[in-house]
Design an enzyme around this catalytic site. Structure first.
Site, PDB file in Angstrom:
ATOM      1  CE1 TYR A 171      -5.293  -0.975  -7.272  1.00 46.68           C
ATOM      2  CE2 TYR A 171      -5.082  -1.519  -4.946  1.00 46.68           C
ATOM      3  CZ  TYR A 171      -4.520  -1.090  -6.139  1.00 46.68           C
ATOM      4  OH  TYR A 171      -3.192  -0.792  -6.186  1.00 46.68           O
ATOM      5  CB  SER A 180      -1.956   1.452  -8.164  1.00 43.38           C
ATOM      6  OG  SER A 180      -1.850   0.227  -8.855  1.00 43.38           O
ATOM      7  CB  VAL A 236       0.289  -3.420  -4.363  1.00 45.13           C
ATOM      8  CG1 VAL A 236      -1.070  -3.670  -4.967  1.00 45.13           C
ATOM      9  CG2 VAL A 236       1.357  -3.234  -5.427  1.00 45.13           C
ATOM     10  CE1 TYR A 264       1.035   1.001 -15.084  1.00 46.08           C
ATOM     11  CE2 TYR A 264       1.947  -1.158 -14.544  1.00 46.08           C
ATOM     12  CZ  TYR A 264       0.971  -0.194 -14.385  1.00 46.08           C
ATOM     13  OH  TYR A 264      -0.071  -0.420 -13.515  1.00 46.08           O
TER      14      TYR A 264
END
Length: 309
Positions: free
Chosen positions: A245, A65, A263, A193
Site C-alpha cells: 500500500y 489484496s 487486510v 472481485y
C-alpha cells in the site's frame, strides 16, 4: 523435521507478538472482524522443506489484496502488456489503497497501478471467461497449482460479507465505467472481485506461492513453468513498488523483499532465486498492513540478508 530457520523463527515470532496490541483487525468487512488480533504465524519454503514458526500455520485466512498479484499475472497471460497497461498504470501512489482522488485528477482516468483497489478492479475485469464461475475456476486453478494445494477454495461467508459492504469499490467501478476503463457489468465484476479476495489459504500455501514467484513462475516442487518468467518479473516489480500500500517505499528501504499484503493480515514474500515467505497476523497498522508481519519481515531480512537492494 530438520529446519535451519526453526529456532530463529520461534525467537522472532515471540519478539513481534508484542506489536499485535498496537494494531486492529479489519472491521469494515464484518467477516474479517472476527479474527484474533493476537495471532502470528509464518512459513518459509525453500523448495525442499517448509519451516514453521510457533503459531498456527494451518490457520486459514483469505487472500484479500494478495489476490491482486495473481489476477495481474492471469490478466497478463490472457492479454499481454499492451492491453493490460492501457487500463491501469505502473506508478506507485502515496494515497490509501481504496482512494478515489487520483482517478478524479488523472487524465485519462485510469488507476495508477494494479495493487490499489481501483487498479485491481480494472485488472479483474480483463480476466477471460464466459461467466464469473469460469473466471473463478481459472483463478482458483492458478492458485492451487502455484501452492500445490488442490483443496484451496473460496470462503463464501467472507465473499458475501465483502460484496454487501463493497460501497466504495462499487463507487470506484462506476467511476471507471463512466470513463471507459471498465466495460463490464459492475455487480458482476464486484461478485468476481469479492470472491477473488475471499480465496482461502494458510501460511504454507502463501510461502509456496511466494517461492514460485521468486523462481520465475515455476511450480514449487515440479519445476515446470506456471507463470511465464517475464510476467513473474513484472509481478515482483509491482510487489516492490506498490505491494505494501502507501507504506511501500519505507518497506523497500527497511526490508527490501518483493511482498504483497492483504487486510486479512496475510503477507506473501518472494525473495528472487531464493525462498518464499507466508505470514499471517490480522492486527493491522493504520495503512492496512499486518503490524507484526511487517516487523517479522524486517527481522528476517536483516538476519538472513534477504534485501534485493
Amino acid at each position: 523435521m530438520v529446519c535451519r530457520y526453526g529456532d530463529d523463527l520461534r525467537s522472532m515470532v515471540n519478539q513481534v507478538k508484542q506489536y499485535t496490541k498496537e494494531g486492529n483487525v479489519a472491521n469494515y468487512i464484518p467477516a474479517l472482524s472476527l479474527a484474533d488480533p493476537a495471532d502470528v504465524a509464518v512459513s518459509i519454503y525453500d523448495g525442499k522443506d517448509t519451516c514453521f514458526s510457533e503459531g498456527n500455520h494451518y490457520q486459514l485466512f483469505t487472500l484479500q489484496s494478495i489476490s491482486k498479484v495473481l489476477t495481474l499475472a492471469l490478466a497478463l497471460m490472457d492479454h499481454g502488456r499492451e492491453i493490460v497497461f492501457s487500463k491501469v498504470g505502473m506508478e506507485p501512489t502515496g494515497d490509501p489503497f481504496n482512494s478515489i482522488s487520483k482517478l478524479e485528477s488523472n487524465i485519462p482516468s485510469k488507476p495508477l497501478n494494479p495493487m490499489i483497489n481501483a487498479g485491481a478492479l480494472a485488472v479483474s475485469s480483463l480476466i477471460k471467461g464466459n461467466s464469473n464461475e469460469g473466471k473463478l475456476k481459472r483463478l482458483l486453478n492458478l492458485v492451487r497449482e502455484l501452492s500445490g494445494n488442490n483443496q484451496i477454495n473460496i470462503n463464501k461467508e467472507v465473499a458475501k460479507s465483502e460484496f454487501e459492504s463493497a460501497n466504495l469499490n462499487r463507487a470506484l467501478s462506476y467511476f471507471m465505467k463512466q470513463h471507459g476503463i471498465i466495460t463490464s457489468d459492475v455487480d458482476e465484476l464486484l461478485d468476481f472481485y469479492t470472491k477473488q479476495c475471499a480465496i482461502e489459504v494458510n501460511c504454507e500455501d502463501l510461502a509456496k506461492i511466494g517461492y514460485a514467484l521468486a523462481h520465475q513462475g515455476e511450480h514449487p516442487s515440479d519445476k515446470y513453468s506456471v507463470i511465464p518468467a517475464e510476467i513473474a518479473r513484472l509481478v515482483k516489480t509491482f510487489m516492490v513498488t506498490c505491494g505494501m500500500y502507501n507504506a511501500s517505499g519505507e518497506f523497500a528501504i527497511r526490508v527490501g523483499i518483493p511482498a504483497k499484503s492483504g487486510v486479512s493480515g496475510g503477507i506473501v514474500g518472494a525473495v528472487p532465486g531464493s525462498i518464499g515467505i507466508g505470514i499471517y497476523g490480522p492486527a493491522l497498522d493504520e495503512k492496512g498492513n499486518s503490524i507484526a508481519g511487517m516487523k517479522l519481515l524486517e527481522l528476517l531480512a536483516s538476519r538472513y540478508h534477504l534485501s534485493i537492494f
